[in-house]
Design an enzyme around this catalytic site. Sequence first.
Site, PDB file in Angstrom:
ATOM      1  CB  CYS A   1      -3.634   3.155  -1.625  1.00 44.17           C
ATOM      2  SG  CYS A   1      -4.786   4.493  -1.364  1.00 44.17           S
TER       3      CYS A   1
ATOM      4  CG  HIS B   1      -1.916   0.969   1.371  1.00 48.54           C
ATOM      5  ND1 HIS B   1      -1.683   2.277   1.714  1.00 48.54           N
ATOM      6  CD2 HIS B   1      -3.263   0.883   1.192  1.00 48.54           C
ATOM      7  CE1 HIS B   1      -2.822   2.951   1.749  1.00 48.54           C
ATOM      8  NE2 HIS B   1      -3.806   2.126   1.424  1.00 48.54           N
TER       9      HIS B   1
ATOM     10  CG  ASP C   1       0.511  -2.177   6.121  1.00 46.43           C
ATOM     11  OD1 ASP C   1      -0.439  -2.253   6.930  1.00 46.43           O
ATOM     12  OD2 ASP C   1       0.428  -1.560   5.039  1.00 46.43           O
TER      13      ASP C   1
ATOM     14  CE  LYS D   1      -7.082   0.188   6.194  1.00 49.36           C
ATOM     15  NZ  LYS D   1      -7.733   0.655   4.969  1.00 49.36           N
TER      16      LYS D   1
ATOM     17  CD  GLN E   1      -6.823  -4.410   4.217  1.00 50.03           C
ATOM     18  OE1 GLN E   1      -7.759  -5.166   4.510  1.00 50.03           O
ATOM     19  NE2 GLN E   1      -7.028  -3.166   3.809  1.00 50.03           N
TER      20      GLN E   1
HETATM   21  C1  PLP Z   1      -2.459  -2.628   3.647  1.00 50.30           C
HETATM   22  C2  PLP Z   1      -2.765  -1.232   4.091  1.00 50.30           C
HETATM   23  N1  PLP Z   1      -1.783  -0.497   4.623  1.00 50.30           N
HETATM   24  C3  PLP Z   1      -1.999   0.753   5.065  1.00 50.30           C
HETATM   25  C4  PLP Z   1      -3.233   1.339   4.968  1.00 50.30           C
HETATM   26  C5  PLP Z   1      -3.407   2.739   5.465  1.00 50.30           C
HETATM   27  O1  PLP Z   1      -4.245   2.790   6.564  1.00 50.30           O
HETATM   28  P1  PLP Z   1      -4.772   4.204   7.063  1.00 50.30           P
HETATM   29  O2  PLP Z   1      -5.334   4.903   5.868  1.00 50.30           O
HETATM   30  O3  PLP Z   1      -5.802   3.910   8.064  1.00 50.30           O
HETATM   31  O4  PLP Z   1      -3.591   4.924   7.619  1.00 50.30           O
HETATM   32  C6  PLP Z   1      -4.293   0.593   4.413  1.00 50.30           C
HETATM   33  C7  PLP Z   1      -5.646   1.139   4.261  1.00 50.30           C
HETATM   34  O5  PLP Z   1      -5.928   2.106   3.598  1.00 50.30           O
HETATM   35  C8  PLP Z   1      -4.035  -0.710   3.973  1.00 50.30           C
HETATM   36  O6  PLP Z   1      -5.001  -1.448   3.419  1.00 50.30           O
END
Ligand code: PLP
Lengths: 428, 428, 155, 155
Positions: free
Chosen positions: A383, A142, A217, A243, A220
Amino acid sequence: MTALAAAPLTASELEKIRADFPILSRTVRDGRPLVYLDSGATSQRPRQVLDAERAFVEQHNAAVHRGAHQLAEEADEAYESARARIAAFVGVQPGEVVFTKNATEGINLVSYALSNSSVGKELLERFALAAGDEVVVTEMEHHANLVPWQELCRRTGATLRWYRVTDAGRLDLDSLQLSDRTRVVAFTHQSNVMGTIPPVAELVRRAHEVGALTVLDACQSVPHRPVDFAALDIDFAVFSGHKMLGPSGVGVLYGRRELLEVLPPFITGGSMIELVKMEGSTYAPPPQRFEAGVPMTSQAVGLGAAVDYLSAVGMERVAAHEDALTERALAGLSEIPGVRILGPTDIHDRGGAVSFSIGDVHAHDAGQVLDDLGIAVRASHHCAWPLHRRFGLAATVRASFALYNTPAEVEALLAGVQEVRRFFRVPA
Amino acid sequence: MTALAAAPLTASELEKIRADFPILSRTVRDGRPLVYLDSGATSQRPRQVLDAERAFVEQHNAAVHRGAHQLAEEADEAYESARARIAAFVGVQPGEVVFTKNATEGINLVSYALSNSSVGKELLERFALAAGDEVVVTEMEHHANLVPWQELCRRTGATLRWYRVTDAGRLDLDSLQLSDRTRVVAFTHQSNVMGTIPPVAELVRRAHEVGALTVLDACQSVPHRPVDFAALDIDFAVFSGHKMLGPSGVGVLYGRRELLEVLPPFITGGSMIELVKMEGSTYAPPPQRFEAGVPMTSQAVGLGAAVDYLSAVGMERVAAHEDALTERALAGLSEIPGVRILGPTDIHDRGGAVSFSIGDVHAHDAGQVLDDLGIAVRASHHCAWPLHRRFGLAATVRASFALYNTPAEVEALLAGVQEVRRFFRVPA
Amino acid sequence: MKLEQLYQEIILDHYRNPHRQGLREPFDAESYQINPTCGDEVTLRVALDGDRVADVSYDAIGCSISQAATSVLTDLVVGRTLDESRSTMNAYMEMVQSRGQVEPDEDVLQDAVAFAGVSRYPARVKCALLGWMAFKDAVGRAAEQGNGAHQAEAR
Amino acid sequence: MKLEQLYQEIILDHYRNPHRQGLREPFDAESYQINPTCGDEVTLRVALDGDRVADVSYDAIGCSISQAATSVLTDLVVGRTLDESRSTMNAYMEMVQSRGQVEPDEDVLQDAVAFAGVSRYPARVKCALLGWMAFKDAVGRAAEQGNGAHQAEAR
Ligand SMILES: Cc1ncc(COP(=O)(O)O)c(C=O)c1O
Ligand SMILES: Cc1ncc(COP(=O)(O)O)c(C=O)c1O
């Protein structure tokens, strides 16, 4: 993911869960029932979370870690109790949990703390990066786990390298050799596009072999299956409240205690200090060192309630339920002519994000037809633009599941995909 | 503050307002009615704000700026509408308002964006700092507007300098001469300890004369009186939602449009990008460039409702009401033997934070007696440790007011201070 | 009114007339501790005589609770062995962090039982611990130095 | 079903058979625009003949709405004066950003009135604007170059 012992949710359990989520009973677009398949972007929230937050604000609201009056005591207690429960939920100690605004801030915290170690008079050897050093990510990250590392490299002169992704959507572990100059290895616990779960243990082993820090990370994974950061032997990990049935505006950074203890701060200001003089300041121990200013108090309390909710259902059962939905979606989509699924098409080492294209219908157009049927999916690169580029696509449609989704909703998705084909005349 | 044309709130208006704040009807410590005089730390929130947030979550919750389905459209609309109303509340354009997690993040955003301009291949001359450059603050700053600048100096080699405070608690404008090397002048719009309102126009004039950027800490002004950043001709300003009837977890950074347009990002990740490749990324225009990740969505919506609430009462009337309370508190405290008030003792250019000591009773002990009477004040250095040191004190008791406080609560405070004297036998 | 349960006469007495105040020489180790929320500070010295605490001297800025706690501390540890002091310290810490759940042992804690009420005020627990944290730290340092000396001899 | 209001036949026709597709020489200015949320992109060239738009050529990746909008754009501006093109552009932009509030003028917008439905889908407005933003940008660049040339001549 290998088959779990736990049973999927029964229809009546599912019905009871759905009743907790007010938004699931609303209709969209001319009265169609909402089919919410966008939990990978943000989940919906049960009454229990909203009630916990509201009760806090209506009864105990005060600035935490600052006051000595009764409300402040109660607010502290609620905030720290949430921290302890969230820490337990992911197998770590309360002092290893830092509240951030979202997962993105958590990754930035680590990346900035490293570059803060790299400037000024007191270099912190353990963390300082310089030209010639390497930061390693993967091609399936991401943007939140990619761009901060690009920026860290820009600030320090280090070089960004990455593991590539195979045609099947798996990490290609042979595509990169770590070296003595590898300082950080940052990777996702589950692709938000393909659902791919990489071999964490092997990645950690290789990283630690060369003395690199590992950053996971877990955005998910934590909402969808049991996760134990201590068992994974990871150094840092992040996830987001929104999430996992929690409020927006709160995320978590986990850091191994001995690392947090020596890591310099990122955002500075009130409540993270030890001693402040005009000439200079010293900083509090973790986790306070990393929580400058009045924090997202009621949101932490809400996330505590979300974790209680998930624990009450049981994460093994959540995983079993979502795996069943994902399996059906994968099987159903595979049968539809013209549909191309990105990444693994079976449930092995894979979670519930299913991204696909339909003939040459653009994702926006496909998403629009589904939306018109009341089905909320995401149509975008999610993203993860480099990953899409690697597969020669600008955007895909993504369906993603949470514990409140039903088998009937998966069927609705499959029917919707057929409708997309009809509307845009995709050849069989 | 010079006398305002507006009338203070009437008793019946006040009663109506208080009824909107559920927490104000609770009791503390053995059934005593809560007298909440700690709004300078965090304010309480009216039903209207809680309801707006809940309605959003129960009906329109989705990840903003990411989806194309109906919920996502509605969430975008609610989020951007909040931004527009908040911008109007402080006299600026929506595109000049960046949502942060709190004011502290806003100041860090500016300070990190400046150091990000100072490293790497593409120096941004306008923002880059180096050894020999100066950053100027004041001795009355909250740690949030001091420590980030100390850290910026540490990262860039620049030097921190500061305006001193007079015995009367005013800024000593003669204590410092700006120079051509002064790059930033950061100061508070209202001291959170003494209520002092510095001569903003003169400070801005001097700063701009030498080409320095101005940063205003408006945490304690925006909740309490009409503020117009455009009229103040300030470059950047910050304030926090939780101090102005809004939710925790949301703050605002205002940046003059032409500056935001060229300022590099701080936190990076999803939703703030233009183009992402593994090799490097480019960034979106403001305000998106500064809002990485899923933002504090429902909290922005809640802050929008808070601004609506304050506007409906009218900020002139809020100011008149709080000024009346502050005047009475100052007069009453001045009459009590042994009480020493920090800073201005009359209402001229002064807001409603009143910090004081009582004989040589420690602030914690005084605060404890007040707490026992149901009076919530803050006993601390209030995150302004250097200011306390300047007055030779470790900590003071602070009473701070908001629109929902009553004259009777001020009398309760005065009686409480007498009780502190009695309990700790402070000589007359 | 709960206030009197918190501010027992013993506490106020020690606060008004603190025992063993001031910094004295000689000493084996010193510790400086601060409470960042209120700016309170203590500098505390420990002088050992073999295994025994010979003197505890200190200079402190702080509230009645923290001042009195440090004063009582000196009564409890001066003249005792390190082991005895540590077990008193542990009993004390357990009591003040117990949220009113632990019934203090008056034989061990003596005057310090007066601090039982503090455990009901979480924000004040740090005050009651400030001097004790300094004592713990100083004793630890002294022990390290002792070990260091010991190792040096052993070579 | 609202879907047919959004995807009118005219739009689907242009999408399936886009007019004036491809990048051609000569041209006076080029613009590259992207939509960061979905990765759509367009490269668009403008060739001028004095005050008139002689040709618009483009290469684009995108959804039906963005593809069709760019195709319709070329029909509306090629052969027109810059002034005429700009007022068409303004009318179009006003319409698609109006959230269904503006009744489009069919005389001015011709086939482009089909995009009126897009204005009810805020997330798709960017799609309908991508090609037009590129046209606006390219025309602006061409004008700047013209001015530059003009100034150069004036020296
Ligand atoms: C795999 C992953 N990493 C990072 C993020 C970023 O999370 P956030 O937007 O809550 O900071 C997301 C979600 O958008 C994600 O799916
Ligand atoms: C003057 C001033 N500046 C900055 C802050 C920091 O605000 P926050 O903690 O919401 O970031 C505060 C409040 O704590 C304040 O009073």
